[in-house]
Motif scaffolding. Structure first.
Motif, mmCIF file in Angstrom:
data_model
loop_
_atom_site.group_PDB
_atom_site.id
_atom_site.type_symbol
_atom_site.label_atom_id
_atom_site.label_comp_id
_atom_site.label_asym_id
_atom_site.label_seq_id
_atom_site.Cartn_x
_atom_site.Cartn_y
_atom_site.Cartn_z
ATOM 1 N N ALA A 101 45.908 6.047 79.775
ATOM 2 C CA ALA A 101 45.320 5.767 81.609
ATOM 3 C C ALA A 101 43.967 4.812 81.080
ATOM 4 O O ALA A 101 43.999 3.228 81.471
ATOM 5 C CB ALA A 101 44.579 7.128 82.336
ATOM 6 N N GLU A 102 43.418 4.431 79.891
ATOM 7 C CA GLU A 102 42.008 4.020 79.706
ATOM 8 C C GLU A 102 42.186 2.662 79.216
ATOM 9 O O GLU A 102 41.852 1.482 79.950
ATOM 10 C CB GLU A 102 41.270 4.595 78.819
ATOM 11 C CG GLU A 102 39.942 3.753 78.321
ATOM 12 C CD GLU A 102 39.160 3.990 77.801
ATOM 13 O OE1 GLU A 102 38.018 3.976 77.384
ATOM 14 O OE2 GLU A 102 39.099 5.372 77.294
ATOM 15 N N GLU A 103 43.714 2.884 78.315
ATOM 16 C CA GLU A 103 43.997 1.262 77.875
ATOM 17 C C GLU A 103 44.431 0.348 79.581
ATOM 18 O O GLU A 103 44.648 -0.365 79.228
ATOM 19 C CB GLU A 103 45.781 1.679 76.984
ATOM 20 C CG GLU A 103 44.951 1.790 75.626
ATOM 21 C CD GLU A 103 45.748 2.307 74.847
ATOM 22 O OE1 GLU A 103 46.137 2.244 73.460
ATOM 23 O OE2 GLU A 103 46.800 3.048 75.147
ATOM 24 N N ARG A 104 45.066 0.939 80.221
ATOM 25 C CA ARG A 104 45.496 0.570 81.284
ATOM 26 C C ARG A 104 44.843 -0.188 82.555
ATOM 27 O O ARG A 104 44.792 -1.472 82.273
ATOM 28 C CB ARG A 104 46.794 1.581 82.056
ATOM 29 C CG ARG A 104 48.363 1.863 81.703
ATOM 30 C CD ARG A 104 48.988 2.320 82.854
ATOM 31 N NE ARG A 104 48.595 3.572 83.112
ATOM 32 C CZ ARG A 104 48.750 5.324 82.810
ATOM 33 N NH1 ARG A 104 49.243 5.232 81.906
ATOM 34 N NH2 ARG A 104 48.297 6.230 83.354
ATOM 35 N N TYR A 105 43.598 0.955 82.513
ATOM 36 C CA TYR A 105 42.451 0.586 83.041
ATOM 37 C C TYR A 105 41.692 -0.497 82.472
ATOM 38 O O TYR A 105 41.877 -1.669 83.092
ATOM 39 C CB TYR A 105 41.022 0.681 83.269
ATOM 40 C CG TYR A 105 40.332 0.705 84.079
ATOM 41 C CD1 TYR A 105 40.799 0.305 85.448
ATOM 42 C CD2 TYR A 105 38.983 0.083 83.109
ATOM 43 C CE1 TYR A 105 39.582 0.029 86.289
ATOM 44 C CE2 TYR A 105 38.301 -0.007 83.936
ATOM 45 C CZ TYR A 105 38.247 -0.187 85.407
ATOM 46 O OH TYR A 105 36.618 -0.766 85.844
ATOM 47 N N ARG A 106 42.088 -0.899 81.105
ATOM 48 C CA ARG A 106 41.428 -1.714 80.124
ATOM 49 C C ARG A 106 42.003 -3.670 80.373
ATOM 50 O O ARG A 106 41.408 -4.390 80.262
ATOM 51 C CB ARG A 106 41.246 -1.337 79.234
ATOM 52 C CG ARG A 106 39.658 -0.896 78.808
ATOM 53 C CD ARG A 106 38.613 -0.942 79.114
ATOM 54 N NE ARG A 106 37.818 0.243 78.864
ATOM 55 C CZ ARG A 106 36.781 0.563 80.067
ATOM 56 N NH1 ARG A 106 36.409 0.002 80.503
ATOM 57 N NH2 ARG A 106 35.895 1.635 79.622
ATOM 58 N N HIS A 107 43.731 -3.114 80.255
ATOM 59 C CA HIS A 107 43.887 -3.835 80.560
ATOM 60 C C HIS A 107 44.217 -5.410 81.316
ATOM 61 O O HIS A 107 44.115 -6.563 81.617
ATOM 62 C CB HIS A 107 46.070 -3.842 80.051
ATOM 63 C CG HIS A 107 46.762 -4.454 79.864
ATOM 64 N ND1 HIS A 107 46.876 -5.921 78.767
ATOM 65 C CD2 HIS A 107 48.172 -4.678 80.636
ATOM 66 C CE1 HIS A 107 48.433 -6.460 78.967
ATOM 67 N NE2 HIS A 107 48.489 -6.089 80.215
ATOM 68 N N PHE A 108 44.325 -3.827 82.507
ATOM 69 C CA PHE A 108 44.858 -4.372 83.856
ATOM 70 C C PHE A 108 43.167 -5.516 84.367
ATOM 71 O O PHE A 108 43.256 -6.487 84.876
ATOM 72 C CB PHE A 108 44.873 -3.231 84.890
ATOM 73 C CG PHE A 108 45.137 -3.415 86.331
ATOM 74 C CD1 PHE A 108 46.414 -4.844 86.774
ATOM 75 C CD2 PHE A 108 44.056 -4.387 87.211
ATOM 76 C CE1 PHE A 108 46.451 -5.256 88.010
ATOM 77 C CE2 PHE A 108 44.367 -4.695 88.808
ATOM 78 C CZ PHE A 108 45.791 -5.299 88.811
ATOM 79 N N SER A 109 42.099 -4.579 84.105
ATOM 80 C CA SER A 109 40.438 -5.729 84.162
ATOM 81 C C SER A 109 40.562 -6.837 83.918
ATOM 82 O O SER A 109 39.817 -7.797 83.862
ATOM 83 C CB SER A 109 39.472 -4.249 83.547
ATOM 84 O OG SER A 109 39.453 -3.551 84.743
ATOM 85 N N ASN A 110 40.877 -6.748 82.336
ATOM 86 C CA ASN A 110 40.551 -8.115 82.083
ATOM 87 C C ASN A 110 41.487 -9.406 82.021
ATOM 88 O O ASN A 110 40.930 -10.586 81.785
ATOM 89 C CB ASN A 110 41.306 -7.848 79.969
ATOM 90 C CG ASN A 110 40.381 -7.252 79.447
ATOM 91 O OD1 ASN A 110 38.714 -7.279 78.816
ATOM 92 N ND2 ASN A 110 40.539 -6.324 78.091
ATOM 93 N N LEU A 111 42.746 -8.601 82.528
ATOM 94 C CA LEU A 111 43.944 -9.925 82.971
ATOM 95 C C LEU A 111 43.176 -10.359 84.009
ATOM 96 O O LEU A 111 43.760 -11.429 84.724
ATOM 97 C CB LEU A 111 44.899 -9.428 83.215
ATOM 98 C CG LEU A 111 45.861 -8.977 81.900
ATOM 99 C CD1 LEU A 111 47.440 -8.438 82.568
ATOM 100 C CD2 LEU A 111 46.055 -10.684 80.847
ATOM 101 N N ASN A 112 42.493 -9.501 85.313
ATOM 102 C CA ASN A 112 42.408 -9.325 86.760
ATOM 103 C C ASN A 112 40.784 -9.100 87.428
ATOM 104 O O ASN A 112 40.705 -8.356 87.668
ATOM 105 C CB ASN A 112 43.599 -8.779 87.702
ATOM 106 C CG ASN A 112 45.062 -9.074 87.140
ATOM 107 O OD1 ASN A 112 45.527 -9.898 87.521
ATOM 108 N ND2 ASN A 112 45.234 -8.108 86.823
ATOM 109 N N PRO A 113 39.825 -9.391 86.460
ATOM 110 C CA PRO A 113 39.058 -8.920 86.879
ATOM 111 C C PRO A 113 38.173 -9.105 88.139
ATOM 112 O O PRO A 113 37.729 -8.503 88.827
ATOM 113 C CB PRO A 113 37.728 -10.219 85.844
ATOM 114 C CG PRO A 113 38.856 -11.963 85.785
ATOM 115 C CD PRO A 113 40.140 -10.578 85.979
#
Length: 143
Positions: A101-113
């Motif tokens: 879950a944390e990796e999904r959040y970090r990945h999505f946040s980095n791609l779509n800040p």
């Protein structure tokens, strides 16, 4: 089928527990629809909601079919739109199965800040398949 001229939408379901589960977001210059419902001309299994003040251009299937005949290059355009939509859905499924879950959040946040700031956090949490409470913990660095 709706073209988003301005704003942000989400497509979601309500699961057996009565919880909303966001399946897809759409922003300016994207299309949003229940593709099977549109294709089969049947009632949708999904809800589509404007997340912010929005403007759309909706097109009925019969009108689209007529335009595709009149303007053959539109056929290619919609094929590419469909391929990108399907590919994005495949990647989302991959991330749901392979990332924490944390990796999904970090990945999505980095791609779509900027997008992360644009939608309510409970909707983003739902899209990433965890609770709003867990989202708060991730953002606070408590996970």
């Amino acid at each position: 089928m709706s073209f988003i001229a301005k704003g942000c939408f989400r497509q979601y379901i309500i699961n057996n527990k009565g919880t909303e589960q966001t399946l897809q977001f759409g922003v300016e210059s994207w299309w949003i629809t229940d593709y099977l419902s549109f294709h089969n001309q049947t009632p949708s299994h999904f809800y589509i909601q404007a997340v912010e003040n929005s403007e759309i251009i909706a097109i009925e299937k019969s009108v689209l079919e007529s335009l595709l005949i009149q303007i053959p290059k539109l056929e290619r355009y919609f094929r590419i739109v469909s391929q990108k939509t399907f590919g994005a859905a495949q990647m989302r499924i991959k991330f749901l199965f392979t990332m924490s879950a944390e990796e999904r959040y970090r990945h999505f946040s980095n791609l779509n800040p900027e997008f992360v700031q644009r939608v309510p956090q409970y909707m983003l949490a739902s899209y990433l398949d965890f609770s709003a409470e867990f989202m708060s913990k991730i953002r606070a660095g408590k996970v």
